[in-house]
Enzyme design. Sequence first.
Site, mmCIF file in Angstrom:
data_model
loop_
_atom_site.group_PDB
_atom_site.id
_atom_site.type_symbol
_atom_site.label_atom_id
_atom_site.label_comp_id
_atom_site.label_asym_id
_atom_site.label_seq_id
_atom_site.Cartn_x
_atom_site.Cartn_y
_atom_site.Cartn_z
ATOM 1 C CG ASP A 97 -12.596 -2.062 -0.636
ATOM 2 O OD1 ASP A 97 -11.882 -2.933 -0.794
ATOM 3 O OD2 ASP A 97 -12.064 -0.635 -0.978
ATOM 4 C CG ASP B 184 -1.955 -0.918 1.131
ATOM 5 O OD1 ASP B 184 -1.994 -1.556 0.107
ATOM 6 O OD2 ASP B 184 -2.677 -1.085 2.212
#
EC number: 5.3.1.16
Length: 237
Positions: free
Chosen positions: A129, A8
């Site tokens: 998500d 990330d």
Amino acid sequence: MKLFPAIDLRGGQAVRLYQGDYDQMTVYNPAPADQARAFAAAGAKYLHVVDLDGAKDDTTANLPAIARIAAESDLYIEVGGGIRDEERIRRYLDLGVSRCILGTVAVRDFDFTARMAQKYGDRIAVGVDMKDGLVAVAGWKEVTPEPGVAFCRRLAEAGVKAVIATDISRDGTMQGTNMDLYRELLTIPGLEITASGGIAKMEELDTLQAMGCHAAILGKSVYTGAIDLAEAVRRFD
């Protein structure tokens, strides 16, 4: 089952967030390309990259870091975070990225997502998500009223072939992943499911593989050593 160790990116560094909270961030490597090489040295064939700045602010500040990762590794790289138009898809594919992940745009412009899935085939995936079972967008800052599983069914009907499903409440917690969610998602015909969020033990990978999950993303577990990536790759990938 394919294993995707995760990088990330925020501010050009490899970081991890806790439950998607940008204020609870840990920097694991200031040189993401070095981290990608370390994953490859452990035997990884695949890499999951998320541009957190892109997801949150719709910037391309991490493009140089992604370009370097792509240039300096032979990994199959999927990238998500802030990809909301075809121009950005093309930019990433031209860099050598293998697959682009559409997130927020899949909710806000479903027709565009369907067109991109038809045009680019397996070079497009959708990241779904979920928070409390509902789809979350804009770097997890906004929760929509649509249930995540129902949204995934719509995606499959529109021709999307791959979904990366994350339970935000598990992400970065090391508390285990949401197996019930993946069991339900795996009943959707024709959809490859990648499990993401909270995977902390080899036994979870055993379970995901047994239930037929296409892939799993490993984040904090490999950075902390809770899961040995080299051993995981030998066993599952």
